[in-house]
Design a protein around this motif. Structure first.
Motif, mmCIF file in Angstrom:
data_model
loop_
_atom_site.group_PDB
_atom_site.id
_atom_site.type_symbol
_atom_site.label_atom_id
_atom_site.label_comp_id
_atom_site.label_asym_id
_atom_site.label_seq_id
_atom_site.Cartn_x
_atom_site.Cartn_y
_atom_site.Cartn_z
ATOM 1 N N ARG A 1 -0.993 -0.824 -11.843
ATOM 2 C CA ARG A 1 0.384 -0.371 -11.643
ATOM 3 C C ARG A 1 0.641 0.927 -12.411
ATOM 4 N N LEU A 2 0.171 1.010 -13.641
ATOM 5 C CA LEU A 2 0.364 2.225 -14.434
ATOM 6 C C LEU A 2 -0.298 3.422 -13.764
ATOM 7 N N ARG A 3 -1.499 3.216 -13.258
ATOM 8 C CA ARG A 3 -2.221 4.313 -12.592
ATOM 9 C C ARG A 3 -1.477 4.781 -11.345
ATOM 10 N N ASP A 4 -1.085 3.843 -10.492
ATOM 11 C CA ASP A 4 -0.470 4.217 -9.222
ATOM 12 C C ASP A 4 0.935 4.793 -9.406
ATOM 13 N N LEU A 5 1.622 4.384 -10.471
ATOM 14 C CA LEU A 5 2.949 4.928 -10.760
ATOM 15 C C LEU A 5 2.886 6.236 -11.539
ATOM 16 N N LEU B 1 10.030 0.974 -14.075
ATOM 17 C CA LEU B 1 9.827 -0.130 -13.135
ATOM 18 C C LEU B 1 9.617 -1.402 -13.928
ATOM 19 N N LYS B 2 10.151 -2.511 -13.392
ATOM 20 C CA LYS B 2 10.023 -3.806 -14.054
ATOM 21 C C LYS B 2 9.233 -4.771 -13.181
ATOM 22 N N ALA C 1 -7.820 -10.600 -19.106
ATOM 23 C CA ALA C 1 -8.532 -9.592 -18.320
ATOM 24 C C ALA C 1 -7.845 -9.363 -16.976
ATOM 25 N N ALA C 2 -7.374 -10.447 -16.343
ATOM 26 C CA ALA C 2 -6.695 -10.307 -15.052
ATOM 27 C C ALA C 2 -5.351 -9.595 -15.208
ATOM 28 N N VAL C 3 -4.610 -9.922 -16.267
ATOM 29 C CA VAL C 3 -3.339 -9.242 -16.536
ATOM 30 C C VAL C 3 -3.580 -7.762 -16.811
ATOM 31 N N GLN C 4 -4.618 -7.467 -17.575
ATOM 32 C CA GLN C 4 -4.934 -6.070 -17.875
ATOM 33 C C GLN C 4 -5.259 -5.297 -16.600
ATOM 34 N N ARG C 5 -6.065 -5.881 -15.712
ATOM 35 C CA ARG C 5 -6.418 -5.188 -14.467
ATOM 36 C C ARG C 5 -5.179 -4.878 -13.642
ATOM 37 N N TYR C 6 -4.310 -5.877 -13.506
ATOM 38 C CA TYR C 6 -3.105 -5.674 -12.703
ATOM 39 C C TYR C 6 -2.208 -4.602 -13.322
ATOM 40 N N THR C 7 -1.957 -4.715 -14.622
ATOM 41 C CA THR C 7 -1.054 -3.773 -15.292
ATOM 42 C C THR C 7 -1.620 -2.361 -15.256
ATOM 43 N N ALA C 8 -2.920 -2.222 -15.468
ATOM 44 C CA ALA C 8 -3.550 -0.900 -15.423
ATOM 45 C C ALA C 8 -3.429 -0.291 -14.029
ATOM 46 N N PRO D 1 0.820 -1.220 0.000
ATOM 47 C CA PRO D 1 0.000 0.000 0.000
ATOM 48 C C PRO D 1 0.851 1.265 0.000
ATOM 49 N N GLY D 2 0.592 2.123 -0.973
ATOM 50 C CA GLY D 2 1.239 3.421 -1.032
ATOM 51 C C GLY D 2 2.621 3.445 -1.642
ATOM 52 N N VAL D 3 3.215 2.291 -1.952
ATOM 53 C CA VAL D 3 4.599 2.276 -2.425
ATOM 54 C C VAL D 3 4.715 2.882 -3.820
ATOM 55 N N ASP D 4 3.860 2.470 -4.748
ATOM 56 C CA ASP D 4 3.953 3.009 -6.106
ATOM 57 C C ASP D 4 3.778 4.527 -6.109
ATOM 58 N N GLN D 5 2.868 5.016 -5.291
ATOM 59 C CA GLN D 5 2.649 6.461 -5.229
ATOM 60 C C GLN D 5 3.899 7.181 -4.711
#
Length: 587
Positions: free
Chosen positions: A573-577, A419-420, A564-571, A403-407
């Protein structure tokens, strides 16, 4: 069920030529419909047409989607090159690297239950295309997850756990997926291909030379990639006696100088560094061989690319502790001013921030992580580099590294970050199978869980027999002895399999066996879960043996659930970063 599929989004028109990709009879193909009475527009760049049908003003040619043909398609058929050096050519200084361990290779096509399958790529593509985020779409460790074609697998049992293919096949499969998904007209940016983690190791000159030879073979096979990540962190403190000339050069560069580094955030104070003679010589000895090898491999890659732009990333992250910022600065100065690596040659660098693979960040993100990241990002910017975060996958699929790390990463770097992630995409696959409405897919997860439990028991045995109570040097010596591994595993099963599995695991470090010992007691065979910690950490070891059955079982609907699950996760990470449109920035 039909074994044929034409990828509808792949349609691309060049003059009178219309192109599609397809999988027909288990073979990946590029189709070209054209007017035979007109001169060629681009099809002359493709080779080895397998079928040509002609009726009046219509002709159809089928080209195998080989390595050479997908590269030719990108370079000569497509309206623009999709595969470029994202920083050196496209000027992009932020983005997400997505490690692709669920790949459909040329050899896999005939065994697919769903001919439309493209592995992990559709979910990643949807997320980065929607966010308009820069993406290293193709990425794997070239001497750990992959195994180069030019080496004997019998001599390298620890390599290739994602499927036994090499860098060329990964690039081919990724480009085929990009073309098939309509990358040239559905995605704003070009993509990058990262020949990730060329890891150079060695305890003495002989083992160092052997490691260099292996990495050079892998890099040679990766010459068409656009980014090269080289990790020499296991050479820190490599035995080296500085010559009088080397000591003099270090003093000349460092002694009496002060480095004033502006903060990457304009409203924050900067940083000041000086080094006394004792520290100069201590750090010079510690990093000499690691920096020398970086210069050697940078020149090797430059020779392979023969003037073509490429991105070079240096990794310092596979160390036991976070990288001290002053040592990070010393390292970058030493690379440029002592070893002569040109300014601008390195586009990104990855210090250790205390991230562990498949685990959330353990400290307080604001108190502990923010200052470290801000200082490192400022140092990187002073060298015209971007800071990159490795081991980006965390404990689960909901919050990245916690929680909060990407931000915090986005804020402390001012958005100048890369980020990888990698292993999480296999973990998502197992979660999808565990929750599948299809009994056959649930059964695959159960097999994977049982096999992973068996493998983890082996690693726990190895810990007890060869690591527990010993110094790191003693443990490493024992783990290098295949006879000792086989003897320790005698009560477990096949000694040859044991040696291979231990080699694969220890490519990530001896602490993996320690982790197996710690996590195994919590495993409950009566209550198998995809988020069991031991399973999350070690399921990668059983992916390759189950791969063919997995591909022969998963339906088109199963692959769509995975996408769909990969898309949710990747989206997420992109949003929070703050990457892509979420970050409201251009290049």
């Amino acid at each position: 069920m039909s074994r044929d599929f034409i990828f509808p989004h792949s349609r691309l028109v060049r003059g009178h030529e219309t192109y599609y990709t397809a999988r027909l009879g288990g073979q990946d193909l590029i189709l070209c419909a054209y007017d035979p009475h007109q001169p060629p527009v681009a099809r002359q760049h493709l080779q080895d047409a397998t079928t040509t049908t002609q009726t009046g003003s219509f002709a159809l040619a089928l080209y195998p989607a080989t390595y050479e043909n997908v590269l030719a398609f990108d370079r000569h058929v497509a309206p623009r090159r999709g595969l470029v050096a994202l920083t050196q050519e496209a000027g992009l200084r932020h983005g997400l690297g997505t490690g692709n361990r669920v790949i459909i290779t040329e050899a896999d096509g005939a065994g697919l239950a769903a001919p439309s399958a493209l592995g992990v790529f559709p979910g990643i593509f949807r997320a980065v295309a929607e966010a308009e985020a820069p993406n290293w779409f193709i990425q794997q460790s070239i001497v750990r997850e992959l195994i180069p074609e030019g080496v004997d697998p019998a001599h390298h049992p620890g390599l290739g756990h994602t499927g036994g293919y090499g860098p060329r096949q990964l690039l081919r499969s990724g480009l085929f997926a990009f073309i098939s998904l309509g990358g040239y007209h559905r995605y704003r940016h070009p993509i990058g291909a990262d020949a990730d983690h060329a890891i150079v190791t060695g305890d003495d000159e002989a083992s160092l030379e052997a490691s260099l030879a292996l990495n050079q073979t892998a890099l040679r096979e990766s010459r068409d990639y656009t980014k090269f990540t080289v990790d020499t962190s296991r050479l820190f403190d490599f035995p080296h006696t500085l010559s009088a000339a080397e000591e003099a050069r270090l003093r000349e560069v460092f002694q009496g100088r002060t480095w004033e580094v502006p903060n990457v955030l304009p409203d924050r104070p900067g940083f000041t560094y000086t080094f006394d003679e004792a520290e100069i010589l201590r750090l010079g000895r510690k990093y000499w061989v690691a920096c020398r090898v970086h210069r050697q491999l940078y020149d090797f890659i430059a020779g392979l690319k023969a003037g073509e732009p490429f991105d070079y990333e240096l990794s310092l992250d596979e160390t036991p502790a976070p990288t001290p910022p002053r040592e990070y600065l010393f390292y970058l100065v030493m690379l440029e001013e002592v070893m002569g690596l040109p300014r601008g040659g390195v586009v990104s660098s990855a210090p250790n921030f205390g991230f562990q693979k498949r685990a959330d960040y353990a400290g307080d993100p604001r108190r502990d992580l923010w200052p470290l990241v801000n200082e490192a990002a400022s140092i990187a910017a002073a060298f015209d580099q971007v800071v990159c975060f490795h081991s980006g996958s965390g404990l689960g699929v909901e919050t990245g590294k916690g929680p909060g790390v990407d931000q915090v990463l986005a804020e402390a770097t001012g958005g100048r970050l890369m980020l990888k992630v990698s292993g999480i995409y296999q973990e998502i696959l197992w979660r999808v199978l565990a929750a599948s409405p299809e009994p056959a897919e649930q059964a695959l997860f159960a097999r994977a869980w049982e096999e992973t439990h068996r493998v983890t028991r082996l690693l726990a045995l190895i810990y007890e027999a060869l690591i527990a109570g010993r110094s790191e040097a003693e443990a490493r010596a024992l783990l290098a002895d295949e006879d000792r591994i086989a003897q320790a595993a005698r009560a477990w099963g096949d000694p040859d399999e044991a040696v291979r599995l231990v080699r694969q695991t220890l490519g990530y470090g001896p602490h993996q066996a320690v982790l197996a010992h710690q996590l195994l007691p919590a495993a409950d065979p009566q209550r198998r879960r995809a988020d069991d910690d031991f399973f999350r950490h070690f399921a990668y070891l059983v992916f390759r043996p189950l791969r063919a059955d997995l591909y022969a079982t998963m339906t088109a609907e199963g692959w769509e659930r995975y996408a769909a699950a990969v898309q949710r996760y990747t989206a997420m990470r992109l949003r929070d970063l703050g990457l892509g449109r979420a970050g409201d920035r251009g290049a």
